[in-house]
Scaffold this active site. Structure first.
Site, PDB file in Angstrom:
ATOM      1  CG  ASN A 105     -51.205 -39.019  51.945  1.00 27.13           C
ATOM      2  OD1 ASN A 105     -52.033 -38.883  51.037  1.00 27.13           O
ATOM      3  ND2 ASN A 105     -50.091 -39.740  51.789  1.00 27.13           N
ATOM      4  CE  LYS A 140     -58.940 -43.002  52.455  1.00 19.00           C
ATOM      5  NZ  LYS A 140     -57.857 -42.194  53.076  1.00 19.00           N
ATOM      6  CE1 TYR A 173     -58.653 -46.183  50.786  1.00 16.39           C
ATOM      7  CE2 TYR A 173     -60.446 -45.891  49.215  1.00 16.39           C
ATOM      8  CZ  TYR A 173     -59.235 -45.485  49.740  1.00 16.39           C
ATOM      9  OH  TYR A 173     -58.590 -44.385  49.200  1.00 16.39           O
ATOM     10  CB  ALA A 174     -66.510 -48.177  52.066  1.00 18.23           C
ATOM     11  CB  ALA A 175     -65.453 -49.275  57.190  1.00 14.16           C
ATOM     12  CB  VAL A 220     -49.319 -43.881  60.223  1.00 13.72           C
ATOM     13  CG1 VAL A 220     -50.723 -43.435  60.557  1.00 13.72           C
ATOM     14  CG2 VAL A 220     -48.365 -42.707  60.189  1.00 13.72           C
ATOM     15  CB  SER A 280     -61.683 -42.364  49.325  1.00 14.65           C
ATOM     16  OG  SER A 280     -62.036 -43.070  48.157  1.00 14.65           O
TER      17      SER A 280
HETATM   18  N1  LIG Z   1     -54.884 -41.976  44.408  1.00 14.03           N
HETATM   19  C1  LIG Z   1     -56.174 -41.664  44.499  1.00 14.03           C
HETATM   20  O1  LIG Z   1     -56.865 -41.428  43.504  1.00 14.03           O
HETATM   21  C2  LIG Z   1     -56.831 -41.594  45.840  1.00 14.03           C
HETATM   22  C3  LIG Z   1     -58.222 -41.444  45.881  1.00 14.03           C
HETATM   23  C4  LIG Z   1     -58.855 -41.309  47.106  1.00 14.03           C
HETATM   24  C5  LIG Z   1     -58.096 -41.336  48.262  1.00 14.03           C
HETATM   25  N2  LIG Z   1     -56.747 -41.503  48.201  1.00 14.03           N
HETATM   26  C6  LIG Z   1     -56.015 -41.525  49.464  1.00 14.03           C
HETATM   27  O2  LIG Z   1     -54.861 -40.714  49.370  1.00 14.03           O
HETATM   28  C7  LIG Z   1     -53.848 -41.233  50.234  1.00 14.03           C
HETATM   29  C8  LIG Z   1     -52.558 -41.471  49.452  1.00 14.03           C
HETATM   30  O3  LIG Z   1     -52.809 -42.410  48.444  1.00 14.03           O
HETATM   31  P1  LIG Z   1     -51.871 -42.636  47.179  1.00 14.03           P
HETATM   32  O4  LIG Z   1     -52.775 -42.820  46.039  1.00 14.03           O
HETATM   33  O5  LIG Z   1     -50.819 -41.598  47.143  1.00 14.03           O
HETATM   34  O6  LIG Z   1     -51.253 -44.060  47.557  1.00 14.03           O
HETATM   35  P2  LIG Z   1     -49.770 -44.635  47.366  1.00 14.03           P
HETATM   36  O7  LIG Z   1     -49.916 -46.098  47.580  1.00 14.03           O
HETATM   37  O8  LIG Z   1     -49.163 -44.133  46.106  1.00 14.03           O
HETATM   38  O9  LIG Z   1     -48.953 -43.983  48.587  1.00 14.03           O
HETATM   39  C9  LIG Z   1     -49.244 -44.286  49.916  1.00 14.03           C
HETATM   40  C10 LIG Z   1     -47.972 -44.172  50.735  1.00 14.03           C
HETATM   41  O10 LIG Z   1     -48.296 -44.459  52.107  1.00 14.03           O
HETATM   42  C11 LIG Z   1     -47.301 -45.316  52.644  1.00 14.03           C
HETATM   43  N3  LIG Z   1     -47.867 -46.057  53.756  1.00 14.03           N
HETATM   44  C12 LIG Z   1     -48.676 -47.144  53.723  1.00 14.03           C
HETATM   45  N4  LIG Z   1     -48.991 -47.533  54.971  1.00 14.03           N
HETATM   46  C13 LIG Z   1     -48.355 -46.694  55.817  1.00 14.03           C
HETATM   47  C14 LIG Z   1     -48.304 -46.556  57.231  1.00 14.03           C
HETATM   48  N5  LIG Z   1     -48.966 -47.401  58.058  1.00 14.03           N
HETATM   49  N6  LIG Z   1     -47.542 -45.562  57.760  1.00 14.03           N
HETATM   50  C15 LIG Z   1     -46.871 -44.704  56.960  1.00 14.03           C
HETATM   51  N7  LIG Z   1     -46.897 -44.767  55.616  1.00 14.03           N
HETATM   52  C16 LIG Z   1     -47.638 -45.740  55.059  1.00 14.03           C
HETATM   53  C17 LIG Z   1     -46.890 -46.188  51.480  1.00 14.03           C
HETATM   54  O11 LIG Z   1     -45.617 -46.785  51.700  1.00 14.03           O
HETATM   55  C18 LIG Z   1     -46.892 -45.195  50.327  1.00 14.03           C
HETATM   56  O12 LIG Z   1     -45.649 -44.553  50.173  1.00 14.03           O
HETATM   57  C19 LIG Z   1     -54.444 -42.493  50.873  1.00 14.03           C
HETATM   58  O13 LIG Z   1     -55.033 -42.163  52.114  1.00 14.03           O
HETATM   59  C20 LIG Z   1     -55.506 -42.882  49.875  1.00 14.03           C
HETATM   60  O14 LIG Z   1     -56.502 -43.681  50.460  1.00 14.03           O
HETATM   61  C21 LIG Z   1     -56.093 -41.651  47.010  1.00 14.03           C
END
Ligand SMILES: NC(=O)c1ccc[n+]([C@@H]2O[C@H](COP(=O)([O-])OP(=O)(O)OC[C@H]3O[C@@H](n4cnc5c(N)ncnc54)[C@H](O)[C@@H]3O)[C@@H](O)[C@H]2O)c1
Length: 301
Positions: free
Chosen positions: A89, A159, A155-157, A63, A142
């Site tokens: 996501n 999100k 990441y801040a930018a 993506v 986030s």
């Molecule tokens: N875990 C948290 O507490 C938390 C907090 C705030 C925001 N988020 C957000 O939630 C979302 C998911 O995070 P997570 O914690 O499950 O992370 P994670 O690293 O466990 O999973 C992310 C998934 O996205 C895939 N990915 C990465 N780049 C990609 C791309 N260009 N195209 C398609 N897939 C891609 C990865 O291979 C991975 O499977 C993210 O946007 C993250 O910023 C998570």
């Protein structure tokens, strides 16, 4: 909350939160296009959904580009005939302090999160407007985007930008009955397992131990499955009137974020504000209302 007949795309759903979202949408009857850059986890996600009686296919594409976005929408339509729900996501981290951050680190994060959310939502909105039956766009923010975090310039930018786009799209897509909301999650995933203050709770979850109420309520920290209910709710007909919101969720915590809003306002008398006049009024009117930076947690009692 039945999602039978609906078709969803969930980006980055091979593992972590995205996987929990895809599984929950499928469990409630939606057909799901699973997406990831990692073909192995994407296929495993499809197998897990199929094994539980759900319907899913994998579209492995990074993506961030218009082509990837179109491939996801096209796959939903060619496989299941339509598109009703998009969950933006997919995400990565490239954390470091400002003075060490490279252009590549900045661009990688902004491309995946911000450009990925823009391109996928644009492609989905075009399809949903053509269908003429409304739709659901869910983007992922986030706490870092809301209040800042040390070491996360990129990441801040991305999100904060995502929440700005969500509020704009909620206006632009209202007439087409497409809702657009941001979810601000916190959960134990690969992304959070290295955060030092969460370490004891990540360990507890890994050992199958229950988390203390402080973690689940004050920190809003729990498993990925704890977050998935909000995604299903926003995807459902029940949430047809909810748009333009940023909703926090994690552990036992569910919260509505405000948008940035003026908290103190003073007026000059038709002369505008000189530097001297601001220096004079600042301590009296503004100093006591200065905003914090970074997440503020109540201490554990
Ligand atoms: N875990 C948290 O507490 C938390 C907090 C705030 C925001 N988020 C957000 O939630 C979302 C998911 O995070 P997570 O914690 O499950 O992370 P994670 O690293 O466990 O999973 C992310 C998934 O996205 C895939 N990915 C990465 N780049 C990609 C791309 N260009 N195209 C398609 N897939 C891609 C990865 O291979 C991975 O499977 C993210 O946007 C993250 O910023 C998570």
């Amino acid at each position: 909350m039945d999602l039978t007949g609906k078709v969803a795309v969930v980006t980055g759903s091979g593992r972590g939160l995205g996987l929990a979202y895809a599984q929950e949408l499928a469990r409630r009857g939606a057909a799901v296009v699973v997406n990831d850059v990692d073909a192995e986890v994407a296929q495993a996600a499809v197998d897990s959904i199929g094994g539980s009686g759900g319907t899913a296919v994998a579209e492995v594409v990074p993506v961030g580009t218009s082509e990837a976005a179109q491939a996801l929408v096209d796959r939903a339509v060619s496989e299941f005939g339509r598109l009703d729900v998009l969950v933006n996501n997919a995400g990565i981290l490239r954390d470091t302090t400002l003075w060490k951050m490279t252009d590549e680190q900045f661009d990688a994060v902004v491309t995946t999160h911000l450009r990925g959310t823009f391109t996928c939502t644009r492609a989905a909105a075009i399809r949903m407007r053509e269908q003429g039956e409304g739709g659901r766009i869910i983007a992922i923010g986030s706490p870092t985007g809301q209040v800042g975090n040390f070491g996360q310039t990129n990441y801040a930018a991305a999100k904060a930008g995502i929440v700005g786009m969500v509020r704009t799209w909620a206006m632009e897509l209202a007439r087409a009955q497409i809702t657009v909301n941001a979810v601000v999650p916190v959960a134990a995933t690969a992304m959070t397992e290295t955060v030092p203050f969460l370490k004891p709770y990540v360990d507890a979850l890994e050992n199958g131990d229950p988390l203390p109420p402080y973690a689940r309520k004050q920190l809003g920290f729990g498993s990925a499955a704890d977050v998935a209910g909000l995604i299903a709710f926003l995807a459902s007909d029940e949430a047809a009137a909810i748009t333009g919101q940023a909703i926090g969720v994690g552990g036992d915590r569910l919260a509505l974020w405000t948008h940035p809003t003026e908290t103190v306002v003073e007026f000059a008398d038709g002369t505008g504000w000189s530097a001297e006049a601001i220096a004079e009024i600042w301590p009296k009117a503004f100093e006591g209302s200065k905003q914090t930076v970074g997440q503020q947690f109540e201490p554990e009692s």
